[in-house]
Design an enzyme around this catalytic site. Structure first.
Site, short mmCIF file in Angstrom:
data_model
loop_
_atom_site.label_atom_id
_atom_site.label_comp_id
_atom_site.label_asym_id
_atom_site.label_seq_id
_atom_site.Cartn_x
_atom_site.Cartn_y
_atom_site.Cartn_z
N TRP A 44 -2.79 -2.67 -1.57
CA TRP A 44 -2.50 -4.10 -1.70
C TRP A 44 -3.34 -4.78 -0.63
CZ3 TRP A 44 -0.43 -8.15 1.23
CH2 TRP A 44 -0.03 -9.28 0.51
N LYS A 74 11.61 -15.46 -11.06
CA LYS A 74 11.27 -14.39 -12.02
C LYS A 74 10.14 -14.86 -12.94
CE LYS A 74 12.58 -11.64 -10.57
NZ LYS A 74 13.50 -11.43 -9.49
N GLU A 88 16.50 -18.14 -8.75
CA GLU A 88 16.11 -16.77 -9.11
C GLU A 88 15.42 -16.77 -10.49
OE1 GLU A 88 15.65 -14.11 -7.70
OE2 GLU A 88 15.76 -12.53 -9.19
N GLU A 142 6.76 -15.14 -11.06
CA GLU A 142 6.21 -13.84 -10.66
C GLU A 142 5.50 -13.13 -11.79
OE1 GLU A 142 8.49 -11.12 -7.67
OE2 GLU A 142 9.91 -11.88 -9.12
N ARG A 184 3.71 -0.33 -4.94
CA ARG A 184 3.49 -0.85 -3.59
C ARG A 184 2.17 -1.60 -3.46
NH1 ARG A 184 6.91 1.73 0.02
NH2 ARG A 184 5.64 0.99 1.71
N CYS A 222 0.85 -1.18 0.00
CA CYS A 222 0.00 0.00 0.00
C CYS A 222 0.89 1.24 0.00
CB CYS A 222 -0.93 0.11 1.20
SG CYS A 222 -2.10 -1.24 1.32
N LYS A 238 5.71 -4.43 -4.56
CA LYS A 238 7.17 -4.30 -4.54
C LYS A 238 7.73 -4.36 -3.13
CE LYS A 238 11.09 -3.23 -6.53
NZ LYS A 238 11.69 -4.30 -7.35
N HIS A 280 16.13 -37.01 -8.04
CA HIS A 280 15.49 -37.43 -6.78
C HIS A 280 14.03 -37.00 -6.69
CE1 HIS A 280 19.32 -38.83 -5.26
NE2 HIS A 280 19.87 -37.68 -5.62
N ASN A 338 -1.57 2.29 5.58
CA ASN A 338 -0.73 1.19 5.10
C ASN A 338 -0.32 0.40 6.33
OD1 ASN A 338 1.33 -0.42 4.04
ND2 ASN A 338 2.82 1.24 4.08
N GLY A 339 -0.68 -0.88 6.37
CA GLY A 339 -0.32 -1.71 7.53
C GLY A 339 -1.49 -2.60 7.90
O1 M6R Z 1 12.86 -5.11 -0.79
P1 M6R Z 1 13.36 -6.48 -0.50
O2 M6R Z 1 14.63 -6.78 -1.24
O3 M6R Z 1 13.50 -6.76 0.97
O4 M6R Z 1 12.26 -7.45 -1.06
C1 M6R Z 1 12.31 -8.83 -0.83
C2 M6R Z 1 11.32 -9.57 -1.69
O5 M6R Z 1 10.01 -9.19 -1.37
C3 M6R Z 1 11.56 -9.31 -3.18
O6 M6R Z 1 12.86 -9.64 -3.54
C4 M6R Z 1 10.57 -10.12 -4.04
O7 M6R Z 1 10.82 -11.48 -3.92
C5 M6R Z 1 10.64 -9.63 -5.48
N1 M6R Z 1 9.32 -9.46 -6.00
C6 M6R Z 1 11.39 -10.53 -6.37
O8 M6R Z 1 11.38 -10.15 -7.69
#
Ligand code: M6R
Length: 618
Positions: free
Chosen positions: A75, A495, A491, A498, A27, A2, A613, A514, A101-102
């Site tokens: 969010w 990606k 990673e 996501e 956000r 948020c 984010k 395995h 936000n929270g």
């Molecule tokens: O801001 P941060 O690096 O602490 O964020 C951590 C994760 O939320 C962040 O890396 C998330 O996994 C991303 N969406 C990955 O692309």
């Protein structure tokens, strides 16, 4: 999660708030809303379960006018994505309007007691309880004859009854120029201008309008109008503001000629990596140096164990840090998810140094893990990107990545900078121990060659795009890598998940047999990272096992000529390089692959569903 924003000044508040909301959309983007205060009348609210673009149209149609207002981009946590649940929320007596936000954890009890007092609820959110609670105290103060700073006092009294986390912006009827903000666990920054002041979840929302900012701390409350602001604590102690100048470059937060921020940020990596290294090599060029660790060489030499904490992509960077530091500095490294660490009673050795990695510097799980480690008496250093965020402000020292704003929800340039910093740390710690001058110098040379090599990989974007189109219809992917390429496989899989909503798994290549091997079929391609060196033949064997089961294989390699004929269905070449930078080079094609697959599947690349984010809830 948020984004909140507030503006009080002499200009058209709606357009400033909407601009800010666009920049805060990363956000959260489940809904958006705005409220402008009016003279002698209730604030006018426009909100919608839609993106800011749609909200802007609705605000124009509603002809919203005024010079003071608040806005929110959501969010969803409590309550579905709907117009009713969108913020800002107005108290049922129409007097208070609030963006939050929270999470208000005791909202159920608050709702019950407020309902008994005659307040009504029109949403399923936790926030509405806070709006009504502020309204309750506001009216009680009125009946006690309190008129001065009544909104601030009502907010203070309400927050004393609240459990949970908040960054809030609040307005009331009768004081159309005033906004009150407060924070606990969710970020809030005050922007100080001439004849105007702003509040926001982060500085990007100001878009260069505010050069001076004050980062509020947990437990602080700010009352502001167009000409003035006053900061105090929730216990009503006054706080002397610390003004910070922000170095804002408009183009960093704009798309330019790129169709998406993610692509822009992938292509920025030669520069962002250069920035992460600037001024960080010693005169004799055999080691790295870092200004902000706040530890003497003697203290650093005494470290005999390191613990890295992070979430998501940052956790993958932690895994890379383990490989690099154990290899070059020979210091044992543990890695934990921040969210697990904070609730585990991990037995840490006495001379353990803790590192948190966080791009945003606001991830609540990492912030709380950092606080927990500090409470236990450990020194915590951080690797962060956003300057002035809570994690770097609270840790005992650290390293800024200098990646510039990362707007795309999928982390790209921040990840490679985190890995680079971790790798430079391995050199730094290594040179304090047994790593030789010659080996150190070779590593420095390798780091310095990195931006150019990354550009070479980026030159292959068209080839990766073609491969992406070929496999964009598949709904399962496997990513394989060994040793330091295993976190890169993880990673790559993250990606893809996501932004393309494709099921993808990352595995150490030898683990495939395995279990995951059962997934292999013509519809489940495998992306295998196979670099020259002792693991190459082992990786080739794993690829053979995939081929034997009719799976397609995309090989990312620095030695394509060594691949047996017909083994790879597609090859992505990365230049041969020192092992301390190779994981970064291997990452770039995987970023491009997921990007182009997402585009081919018509996905919302920069704002993937359900994500945000900056994850500031638990
Ligand atoms: O801001 P941060 O690096 O602490 O964020 C951590 C994760 O939320 C962040 O890396 C998330 O996994 C991303 N969406 C990955 O692309």
């Amino acid at each position: 999660m948020c984004g909140i924003i507030g503006y009080t000044g002499r200009q058209d508040a709606a357009s400033i708030i909407l601009e800010g909301l666009k920049r805060l959309e990363y956000r959260g983007y489940d809904s958006a809303g705005i409220a402008l205060s009016g003279k002698g009348c209730a604030p006018k609210v426009v909100k919608k379960a839609a993106r800011v673009e749609i909200l802007s149209r609705l605000v124009r149609e509603a002809k919203l006018a005024g010079s003071c207002g608040i806005g929110h981009t959501r969010w969803a946590t409590h309550g579905k994505v709907s117009d009713e649940n969108a913020h800002p929320h107005v108290s049922s007596d129409g007097v208070i309007v609030l963006a939050h936000n929270g999470v208000i954890e005791n909202y159920v009890q608050l709702r019950k007691s407020l309902t008994a007092l005659g307040y009504t609820f029109h949403s399923e959110t936790d926030t509405e309880a806070l709006a009504n609670l502020v309204a309750l105290h506001f009216s009680r103060l009125e009946s006690l004859g309190v008129s001065e700073n009544r909104l601030e006092e009502a907010v203070r009294l309400a927050l004393a009854e609240v459990e949970g986390t908040y960054g809030i912006a609040v307005m009331c009827v009768g004081n159309p120029d005033e906004i009150v903000g407060a924070r606990k666990g969710s970020p809030l920054v005050l922007g100080v201008g001439r004849g105007e002041n702003m509040l926001a979840s982060d500085v990007t929302a100001f878009g260069g309008r505010m050069q001076n900012v004050v980062y509020l701390d947990d437990g602080q409350i700010v009352r502001m109008n167009r000409d003035d602001f006053v900061i105090s604590t929730l216990k009503n102690e006054s706080v002397a503001p610390v003004l910070n100048e922000i170095d804002w470059r408009m183009e960093d937060a704009e798309l330019g000629s790129f169709p998406h921020f993610m692509l822009k940020e992938i292509f920025e990596q030669p520069v962002s990596l250069e920035n992460a290294m600037r001024g960080r090599f010693s005169q004799d060029a055999s080691t790295a140096q870092f200004g902000g660790l706040n530890m003497s060489a003697r203290e650093l030499r005494q470290v005999d164990r390191i613990l890295f904490l992070g979430c998501g992509t940052a956790w993958h960077a932690c895994l890379l840090a383990k490989h690099m530091i154990e290899r070059y500095a020979r210091i044992p490294v543990d890695v934990e998810y921040s969210s697990e660490f904070r609730y585990r009673n991990s037995p840490l050795e006495k001379n353990t140094l803790v590192f948190t990695i966080s791009q945003s510097g606001e991830t609540l799980d990492t912030l709380e893990a950092q606080r927990e480690a500090q409470r236990k008496g450990y020194r915590v250093l951080g690797i962060s990107n956003v300057v002035g965020a809570t994690i770097p402000r609270e840790n005992d020292g650290g390293i800024y990545q200098h990646s510039g704003p990362e707007i795309g929800v999928a982390s790209t340039k921040a990840f490679t900078a985190q890995v680079l910093v971790a790798s430079m740390l391995s050199l730094y710690f290594g040179r304090m121990r047994d790593l030789s001058f010659a080996d150190g110098r070779e590593m420095v040379k390798a780091f310095q060659s990195l931006p150019g090599l990354v550009s070479c990989v980026l030159d292959q974007a068209e080839n990766v795009e073609r491969i992406a189109k070929r496999y964009a219809g598949c709904n399962d992917f496997l990513f394989l890598g060994r040793l330091e390429m295993f976190p890169i496989a993880l990673e790559g899989a993250l990606k893809l998940k996501e932004i393309s909503y494709i099921h993808a798994e990352g595995y150490p290549a030898a683990e495939m047999k395995h279990g995951p091997i059962a997934l292999i079929c013509p519809e489940c391609p495998t992306v295998a990272i196979a670099m020259a060196g002792e693991m190459f033949k082992k990786c080739v064997s794993s690829i053979q096992e995939v081929k034997a089961r009719k799976g397609d294989v995309i090989v990312v390699t620095d030695c394509p000529d060594d691949l047996p004929d017909g083994l790879a269905d597609e090859v992505i070449f990365v230049p041969r390089a020192h092992d301390c930078i190779l994981p970064i080079l291997a990452t770039i094609p995987l970023q491009l692959l997921s990007y182009y697959i997402a585009v081919a599947r018509d996905c919302d690349v920069d704002k993937p569903r359900n994500l945000a984010k900056s994850v500031t809830v638990e």
